[in-house]
Motif scaffolding. Sequence first.
Motif, PDB file in Angstrom:
ATOM      1  N   MET A 148      15.288 -11.509   8.336  1.00  0.00           N
ATOM      2  CA  MET A 148      15.739 -11.101   9.676  1.00  0.00           C
ATOM      3  C   MET A 148      15.254  -9.705  10.054  1.00  0.00           C
ATOM      4  O   MET A 148      15.365  -9.311  11.218  1.00  0.00           O
ATOM      5  CB  MET A 148      17.268 -11.158   9.748  1.00  0.00           C
ATOM      6  CG  MET A 148      17.836 -12.561   9.691  1.00  0.00           C
ATOM      7  SD  MET A 148      17.545 -13.495  11.197  1.00  0.00           S
ATOM      8  CE  MET A 148      18.957 -12.980  12.176  1.00  0.00           C
ATOM      9  N   THR A 198      23.887 -18.620  12.468  1.00  0.00           N
ATOM     10  CA  THR A 198      23.972 -17.180  12.662  1.00  0.00           C
ATOM     11  C   THR A 198      24.938 -16.864  13.801  1.00  0.00           C
ATOM     12  O   THR A 198      24.882 -17.467  14.865  1.00  0.00           O
ATOM     13  CB  THR A 198      22.594 -16.602  13.000  1.00  0.00           C
ATOM     14  OG1 THR A 198      21.668 -17.021  11.997  1.00  0.00           O
ATOM     15  CG2 THR A 198      22.641 -15.073  13.016  1.00  0.00           C
ATOM     16  N   ILE A 199      25.813 -15.925  13.554  1.00  0.00           N
ATOM     17  CA  ILE A 199      26.790 -15.513  14.566  1.00  0.00           C
ATOM     18  C   ILE A 199      26.358 -14.221  15.241  1.00  0.00           C
ATOM     19  O   ILE A 199      26.519 -14.058  16.446  1.00  0.00           O
ATOM     20  CB  ILE A 199      28.184 -15.363  13.929  1.00  0.00           C
ATOM     21  CG1 ILE A 199      28.687 -16.745  13.465  1.00  0.00           C
ATOM     22  CG2 ILE A 199      29.171 -14.712  14.891  1.00  0.00           C
ATOM     23  CD1 ILE A 199      29.954 -16.693  12.644  1.00  0.00           C
ATOM     24  N   GLY A 200      25.821 -13.299  14.462  1.00  0.00           N
ATOM     25  CA  GLY A 200      25.435 -12.041  15.083  1.00  0.00           C
ATOM     26  C   GLY A 200      24.548 -11.197  14.198  1.00  0.00           C
ATOM     27  O   GLY A 200      24.422 -11.440  12.991  1.00  0.00           O
ATOM     28  N   VAL A 201      23.933 -10.220  14.829  1.00  0.00           N
ATOM     29  CA  VAL A 201      23.059  -9.254  14.158  1.00  0.00           C
ATOM     30  C   VAL A 201      23.485  -7.868  14.610  1.00  0.00           C
ATOM     31  O   VAL A 201      23.705  -7.649  15.801  1.00  0.00           O
ATOM     32  CB  VAL A 201      21.588  -9.492  14.526  1.00  0.00           C
ATOM     33  CG1 VAL A 201      20.693  -8.467  13.859  1.00  0.00           C
ATOM     34  CG2 VAL A 201      21.160 -10.899  14.150  1.00  0.00           C
ATOM     35  N   LEU A 202      23.608  -6.950  13.672  1.00  0.00           N
ATOM     36  CA  LEU A 202      24.016  -5.581  13.983  1.00  0.00           C
ATOM     37  C   LEU A 202      22.945  -4.646  13.434  1.00  0.00           C
ATOM     38  O   LEU A 202      22.977  -4.271  12.262  1.00  0.00           O
ATOM     39  CB  LEU A 202      25.388  -5.267  13.394  1.00  0.00           C
ATOM     40  CG  LEU A 202      26.540  -6.192  13.855  1.00  0.00           C
ATOM     41  CD1 LEU A 202      26.698  -7.373  12.911  1.00  0.00           C
ATOM     42  CD2 LEU A 202      27.840  -5.421  13.944  1.00  0.00           C
ATOM     43  N   ALA A 203      22.008  -4.292  14.279  1.00  0.00           N
ATOM     44  CA  ALA A 203      20.867  -3.486  13.848  1.00  0.00           C
ATOM     45  C   ALA A 203      21.264  -2.017  13.835  1.00  0.00           C
ATOM     46  O   ALA A 203      21.549  -1.434  14.877  1.00  0.00           O
ATOM     47  CB  ALA A 203      19.693  -3.707  14.794  1.00  0.00           C
ATOM     48  N   GLY A 231      19.093 -18.376  14.446  1.00  0.00           N
ATOM     49  CA  GLY A 231      19.751 -19.663  14.523  1.00  0.00           C
ATOM     50  C   GLY A 231      20.275 -20.064  13.174  1.00  0.00           C
ATOM     51  O   GLY A 231      20.704 -19.235  12.383  1.00  0.00           O
ATOM     52  N   TYR A 248      22.651  -1.563  17.524  1.00  0.00           N
ATOM     53  CA  TYR A 248      22.307  -2.559  18.547  1.00  0.00           C
ATOM     54  C   TYR A 248      22.859  -3.884  18.048  1.00  0.00           C
ATOM     55  O   TYR A 248      22.458  -4.370  16.985  1.00  0.00           O
ATOM     56  CB  TYR A 248      20.794  -2.642  18.723  1.00  0.00           C
ATOM     57  CG  TYR A 248      20.343  -3.832  19.537  1.00  0.00           C
ATOM     58  CD1 TYR A 248      20.471  -3.831  20.915  1.00  0.00           C
ATOM     59  CD2 TYR A 248      19.820  -4.958  18.919  1.00  0.00           C
ATOM     60  CE1 TYR A 248      20.078  -4.927  21.660  1.00  0.00           C
ATOM     61  CE2 TYR A 248      19.419  -6.059  19.660  1.00  0.00           C
ATOM     62  CZ  TYR A 248      19.548  -6.037  21.034  1.00  0.00           C
ATOM     63  OH  TYR A 248      19.163  -7.132  21.763  1.00  0.00           O
ATOM     64  N   ASP A 249      23.786  -4.452  18.780  1.00  0.00           N
ATOM     65  CA  ASP A 249      24.470  -5.659  18.322  1.00  0.00           C
ATOM     66  C   ASP A 249      24.103  -6.846  19.193  1.00  0.00           C
ATOM     67  O   ASP A 249      24.092  -6.740  20.426  1.00  0.00           O
ATOM     68  CB  ASP A 249      25.982  -5.465  18.355  1.00  0.00           C
ATOM     69  CG  ASP A 249      26.455  -4.458  17.306  1.00  0.00           C
ATOM     70  OD1 ASP A 249      25.597  -3.870  16.616  1.00  0.00           O
ATOM     71  OD2 ASP A 249      27.675  -4.260  17.191  1.00  0.00           O
ATOM     72  N   LEU A 250      23.825  -7.947  18.558  1.00  0.00           N
ATOM     73  CA  LEU A 250      23.443  -9.170  19.269  1.00  0.00           C
ATOM     74  C   LEU A 250      24.335 -10.309  18.792  1.00  0.00           C
ATOM     75  O   LEU A 250      24.506 -10.506  17.582  1.00  0.00           O
ATOM     76  CB  LEU A 250      21.974  -9.496  19.010  1.00  0.00           C
ATOM     77  CG  LEU A 250      21.380 -10.710  19.722  1.00  0.00           C
ATOM     78  CD1 LEU A 250      19.896 -10.469  20.033  1.00  0.00           C
ATOM     79  CD2 LEU A 250      21.516 -11.988  18.887  1.00  0.00           C
ATOM     80  N   ALA A 251      24.897 -11.039  19.741  1.00  0.00           N
ATOM     81  CA  ALA A 251      25.750 -12.186  19.418  1.00  0.00           C
ATOM     82  C   ALA A 251      25.096 -13.460  19.935  1.00  0.00           C
ATOM     83  O   ALA A 251      24.643 -13.512  21.081  1.00  0.00           O
ATOM     84  CB  ALA A 251      27.126 -12.014  20.052  1.00  0.00           C
ATOM     85  N   PHE A 252      25.058 -14.464  19.081  1.00  0.00           N
ATOM     86  CA  PHE A 252      24.473 -15.740  19.474  1.00  0.00           C
ATOM     87  C   PHE A 252      25.504 -16.566  20.220  1.00  0.00           C
ATOM     88  O   PHE A 252      26.658 -16.627  19.824  1.00  0.00           O
ATOM     89  CB  PHE A 252      23.985 -16.498  18.248  1.00  0.00           C
ATOM     90  CG  PHE A 252      22.850 -15.804  17.553  1.00  0.00           C
ATOM     91  CD1 PHE A 252      21.544 -16.073  17.887  1.00  0.00           C
ATOM     92  CD2 PHE A 252      23.102 -14.855  16.575  1.00  0.00           C
ATOM     93  CE1 PHE A 252      20.498 -15.413  17.263  1.00  0.00           C
ATOM     94  CE2 PHE A 252      22.068 -14.197  15.941  1.00  0.00           C
ATOM     95  CZ  PHE A 252      20.764 -14.475  16.284  1.00  0.00           C
TER      96      PHE A 252
END
Lengths: 211, 242
Positions: free
Chosen positions: A113, A193-198, B102, B122-126
């Motif tokens: 990722m 996948t629920i989320g990404v916290l960069a 995904g 920086y947060d991204l939610a699917f």
Amino acid sequence: MSVPAGLRYGVLAAIAAGGILIAATPWTVAAPPLSKGTPEAAGGAVSPQTLLIDSEGLNPQALAQSPVPNCQVNAPATPPDDHGKPADFGPSQAVPAGQPPTASQVSDYARRMAGMFGGTKPAPASAPVFAREMSFADFRTLAEWPDNPTINPQRCVWVITVHAQMAIKVPPGQSPQRVNVYSIVVDAASGTTIGVLAGANLIHGRGPVAQ
Amino acid sequence: MIRRGTHLLVTSTAILVLVFGWPAAAFASTPSCDLPETSHCYSILRGTGTTFYGMYSAWNRANMTAPSSQANPEFMDSEMWFSPACSSYPWVEMGLAYGYEGKIGTVAYYAFYAWKTVGASYDLAFIASLVPNGAVTDEYQMSSPTPDGAWNVYWDGNHYMTPPLGFTSGACVQQGAEVATSNGCAKTFDMYAQAYNSAGQRVNWGAQASVFIPTWVAGTELNGLSYQNSEWSWNTVDSSGC
């Protein structure tokens, strides 16, 4: 190790699979919530629930036991809707619907990722990775995320922190930026996948991590 | 989810394309939109000069692909951004993307929302993994922030929220393509936006401008045209492969 009231010992786990070893220290239920990691935050003490995942298979004392997080793998309600189709990968590479991903799959996925926004490649095998299985509610507290009505707060999720560079999205016209650590959250039962916290260092480990 | 007839737009588009034409060139030209030290590429419509309190848009699930893989994740998307000022922090965004996300180990076509505040991650939610279908249109909305700036996000009527972002209004609304791939492909996305005024009413943006970043992508890799106020249509110059 002394354990305060309200804590329960879990078990230790280490799964050697594909060259990856996962080791866990005792699990807790009532551990105080961690504040959200800062973009450049480093290390700190190893959380009682932390899994250290490295590429060389250290922590041999932690073999053959399973962690017991305070969550339900099959808690009702859905992770993010999943009506999609795997693309560009053969069936052997995609996790079938309903089959929980293994810890090594989660770890490998988390490393890759690093390149999800373009501009950076997947994290190398030497990149420190820390993972913890917890309830979605605990993740929300940890990450300071708001409620999500589509996800049962008791549902088990994997939260994985990778110490590697990740290029992030920026508003149109802004210079590209990178962070040195990121975390992802994955539904434990489905692998969705629920989320990404960069930039978030959510799952802490004691450095330096043995490679 | 709504399904909308688009024959009128198609007709007007065809006329305009006949008059002005889509610039013809191969999308796979270099330099690419995936160089490590360059910004992503954009084909967007930008509205400025008026303070709004959120934005709304609806667009179709046109097909798009990128040569994303486990070894080389890449992505492209069709999305909208809302922020106090252009090219600054903080902001909130949502849209439809294709890339390496995904279910574990898969490339997905998915809806998402994301946010960024000063000094935070920086947060991204699917939201959902989807199947491309140009006949289906989805609704995207970011509006009604709480006093501390937690934004209400709606996708096809389903409600989500951001954490407090520290702003409740903005004078920069944008929508269009963001590309981080050297060889992507996208059919035409027709994006119909509006913005929320202080009374909570949906209104057109007013002052608007086409923006291509970097400028050389215009007509060489990405097309973009606005056929009416607050509307943006974009695709890749070569969309024959998707």
